[in-house]
Scaffold this motif. Structure first.
Motif, PDB file in Angstrom:
ATOM      1  N   VAL A 154       4.019  13.249 -22.259  1.00  0.00           N
ATOM      2  CA  VAL A 154       3.991  14.875 -22.284  1.00  0.00           C
ATOM      3  C   VAL A 154       5.603  15.276 -22.181  1.00  0.00           C
ATOM      4  N   ARG A 155       6.209  15.871 -22.907  1.00  0.00           N
ATOM      5  CA  ARG A 155       7.622  16.497 -22.962  1.00  0.00           C
ATOM      6  C   ARG A 155       7.503  17.926 -22.286  1.00  0.00           C
ATOM      7  N   VAL A 156       8.486  18.376 -21.632  1.00  0.00           N
ATOM      8  CA  VAL A 156       8.616  19.727 -21.195  1.00  0.00           C
ATOM      9  C   VAL A 156      10.162  20.073 -20.859  1.00  0.00           C
ATOM     10  N   ASP A 157      10.434  21.268 -20.992  1.00  0.00           N
ATOM     11  CA  ASP A 157      11.758  21.649 -20.655  1.00  0.00           C
ATOM     12  C   ASP A 157      11.820  22.072 -18.957  1.00  0.00           C
ATOM     13  N   GLU A 158      12.704  21.389 -18.013  1.00  0.00           N
ATOM     14  CA  GLU A 158      12.730  21.687 -16.807  1.00  0.00           C
ATOM     15  C   GLU A 158      13.975  22.698 -16.438  1.00  0.00           C
ATOM     16  N   ALA A 159      13.707  23.490 -15.945  1.00  0.00           N
ATOM     17  CA  ALA A 159      14.819  24.560 -15.631  1.00  0.00           C
ATOM     18  C   ALA A 159      14.689  24.945 -14.181  1.00  0.00           C
ATOM     19  N   VAL A 160      15.981  24.765 -13.529  1.00  0.00           N
ATOM     20  CA  VAL A 160      16.170  24.985 -12.270  1.00  0.00           C
ATOM     21  C   VAL A 160      17.734  25.635 -12.030  1.00  0.00           C
ATOM     22  N   GLY A 161      17.591  26.990 -11.737  1.00  0.00           N
ATOM     23  CA  GLY A 161      19.102  27.656 -11.895  1.00  0.00           C
ATOM     24  C   GLY A 161      19.513  27.711 -13.111  1.00  0.00           C
ATOM     25  N   GLU A 162      20.766  27.200 -13.360  1.00  0.00           N
ATOM     26  CA  GLU A 162      21.488  27.291 -14.599  1.00  0.00           C
ATOM     27  C   GLU A 162      21.166  25.760 -15.142  1.00  0.00           C
ATOM     28  N   SER A 163      20.533  24.753 -14.709  1.00  0.00           N
ATOM     29  CA  SER A 163      20.239  23.492 -15.301  1.00  0.00           C
ATOM     30  C   SER A 163      19.025  23.710 -16.017  1.00  0.00           C
ATOM     31  N   ARG A 164      19.011  23.184 -17.207  1.00  0.00           N
ATOM     32  CA  ARG A 164      18.023  23.145 -18.279  1.00  0.00           C
ATOM     33  C   ARG A 164      17.990  21.954 -19.045  1.00  0.00           C
ATOM     34  N   HIS A 165      16.915  21.107 -19.104  1.00  0.00           N
ATOM     35  CA  HIS A 165      16.891  19.996 -19.851  1.00  0.00           C
ATOM     36  C   HIS A 165      15.450  19.392 -20.173  1.00  0.00           C
ATOM     37  N   THR A 166      15.392  18.569 -21.191  1.00  0.00           N
ATOM     38  CA  THR A 166      13.904  17.861 -21.210  1.00  0.00           C
ATOM     39  C   THR A 166      13.522  16.873 -20.676  1.00  0.00           C
ATOM     40  N   ILE A 167      12.448  16.695 -20.039  1.00  0.00           N
ATOM     41  CA  ILE A 167      11.919  15.604 -19.381  1.00  0.00           C
ATOM     42  C   ILE A 167      10.683  15.240 -19.637  1.00  0.00           C
ATOM     43  N   GLN A 168      10.080  13.995 -19.247  1.00  0.00           N
ATOM     44  CA  GLN A 168       8.960  13.672 -19.778  1.00  0.00           C
ATOM     45  C   GLN A 168       7.968  13.108 -18.627  1.00  0.00           C
ATOM     46  N   PHE A 169       6.726  13.275 -18.760  1.00  0.00           N
ATOM     47  CA  PHE A 169       5.575  12.885 -17.917  1.00  0.00           C
ATOM     48  C   PHE A 169       4.784  11.654 -18.587  1.00  0.00           C
ATOM     49  N   LEU A 170       4.270  10.772 -17.963  1.00  0.00           N
ATOM     50  CA  LEU A 170       3.321   9.744 -18.402  1.00  0.00           C
ATOM     51  C   LEU A 170       1.999   9.689 -17.483  1.00  0.00           C
ATOM     52  N   PRO A 171       1.064  10.694 -17.754  1.00  0.00           N
ATOM     53  CA  PRO A 171       0.053  11.036 -16.964  1.00  0.00           C
ATOM     54  C   PRO A 171      -0.984   9.871 -16.538  1.00  0.00           C
ATOM     55  N   GLN A 172      -0.783   8.684 -17.540  1.00  0.00           N
ATOM     56  CA  GLN A 172      -1.762   7.663 -17.379  1.00  0.00           C
ATOM     57  C   GLN A 172      -1.418   6.518 -16.403  1.00  0.00           C
ATOM     58  N   ILE A 173      -0.314   6.664 -16.024  1.00  0.00           N
ATOM     59  CA  ILE A 173       0.324   5.699 -14.938  1.00  0.00           C
ATOM     60  C   ILE A 173       0.544   6.200 -13.670  1.00  0.00           C
ATOM     61  N   GLN A 174       0.314   5.184 -12.658  1.00  0.00           N
ATOM     62  CA  GLN A 174       0.616   5.747 -11.098  1.00  0.00           C
ATOM     63  C   GLN A 174       2.061   5.829 -11.009  1.00  0.00           C
ATOM     64  N   ALA A 175       2.368   6.960 -10.091  1.00  0.00           N
ATOM     65  CA  ALA A 175       3.736   7.210  -9.968  1.00  0.00           C
ATOM     66  C   ALA A 175       3.922   8.137  -8.794  1.00  0.00           C
ATOM     67  N   ARG A 176       5.071   8.349  -8.075  1.00  0.00           N
ATOM     68  CA  ARG A 176       5.195   9.269  -7.065  1.00  0.00           C
ATOM     69  C   ARG A 176       5.445  10.740  -7.584  1.00  0.00           C
ATOM     70  N   ARG A 177       4.215  11.277  -7.553  1.00  0.00           N
ATOM     71  CA  ARG A 177       4.554  12.622  -8.110  1.00  0.00           C
ATOM     72  C   ARG A 177       4.630  13.901  -7.012  1.00  0.00           C
ATOM     73  N   ASN A 178       4.536  13.452  -5.705  1.00  0.00           N
ATOM     74  CA  ASN A 178       4.722  14.239  -4.601  1.00  0.00           C
ATOM     75  C   ASN A 178       5.648  13.619  -3.488  1.00  0.00           C
ATOM     76  N   PHE A 179       6.570  14.447  -2.885  1.00  0.00           N
ATOM     77  CA  PHE A 179       7.093  14.139  -1.687  1.00  0.00           C
ATOM     78  C   PHE A 179       7.423  15.195  -0.757  1.00  0.00           C
ATOM     79  N   ALA A 180       7.440  15.162   0.529  1.00  0.00           N
ATOM     80  CA  ALA A 180       7.608  15.986   1.475  1.00  0.00           C
ATOM     81  C   ALA A 180       8.966  17.004   1.301  1.00  0.00           C
ATOM     82  N   ALA A 181       9.013  18.166   1.840  1.00  0.00           N
ATOM     83  CA  ALA A 181      10.259  19.060   1.751  1.00  0.00           C
ATOM     84  C   ALA A 181      11.319  17.960   2.553  1.00  0.00           C
ATOM     85  N   LEU A 182      12.551  17.837   1.961  1.00  0.00           N
ATOM     86  CA  LEU A 182      13.783  17.530   2.895  1.00  0.00           C
ATOM     87  C   LEU A 182      15.039  18.224   2.702  1.00  0.00           C
TER      88      LEU A 182
END
Length: 225
Positions: A134-162
């Protein structure tokens, strides 16, 4: 031996200067894995500006003088703080940023990144086979770029605030569910930054027919928005 050295001193001097140039000024970096899909492909060779952030003593991580500040969205080569392996990832959080991840979504300084669907692709995982990405554009402030996700596999999709400490950076792969990045190796100190990847110099399909991908030659890694 001395005769051979005298006869080849010009060539040896060239090799020495070329080595210094590659370790202190500019370099090229082959892409061996898919951790930066869909923006970097296996077989790409990227130009790396080693003077983008620091002037270093050649062949070391000793910083002589800083030359610029990493920006959110930069694609950076660096030495892994875990084992020294050279990696290439994207800067997503800067010193002083408060960053967390919830169900794949980045939250930086209380602001959730914006995500816009871009469609689907195919990701081939060794030992698993072809998966839908699954491909999406990710925008944080002025930074914008395409990333992708692979929902079928296990991955670290969460981490606590630091809060990113001074002089350190959070790096993530664009292929979020198939990348060994700061979620696994930790934050990256500035001294371990090698340089800023600027563009693709050349590219070949090393996972297929080894034919050159001429459409990628000279491609900027930061297309205008």
């Amino acid at each position: 031996m001395n005769k051979w050295l005298r006869a080849n001193k010009g060539f040896l001097l060239f090799l020495a200067l070329f080595g210094i140039f590659r370790t202190a000024v500019a370099d090229w970096n082959p892409i061996p894995s898919g951790s930066m899909h869909p923006n970097l492909l296996e077989g790409d060779v990227v130009f790396v500006n080693r003077l983008a952030y620091n002037v270093k003593v050649p062949l070391t991580d000793i910083v002589i003088s800083p030359t610029g500040e990493p920006r959110r969205g930069d694609i950076v080569t660096f030495s892994s703080p875990l084992n020294g392996t050279r990696l290439i990832k994207r800067v997503v959080a800067l010193p002083g940023d408060r960053v967390e991840m919830r169900n794949e979504e980045l939250i930086i300084n209380g602001q959730t990144a914006g995500y816009t669907a871009q469609g689907h692709g195919i990701e081939t995982i060794h030992g698993i086979g072809d998966l839908a990405a699954v491909r999406v554009d990710e925008a944080v402030g002025e930074s914008r770029h395409t990333i992708q996700f692979l929902p079928q596999i296990q991955a670290r999709r969460n981490f606590a605030a630091l809060v990113v400490p001074p002089g350190q950076y959070m790096m993530l792969g664009d292929n979020r569910d198939n990348s060994e990045d700061s979620r696994y190796i930790g934050l990256v100190p500035r001294a371990l930054l090698i340089g800023r990847a600027e563009r693709v110099l050349a590219s070949a399909d090393i996972t297929g027919n080894w034919m050159p991908r001429t459409e990628r030659f000279g491609m900027s890694l930061y297309p205008k928005q």
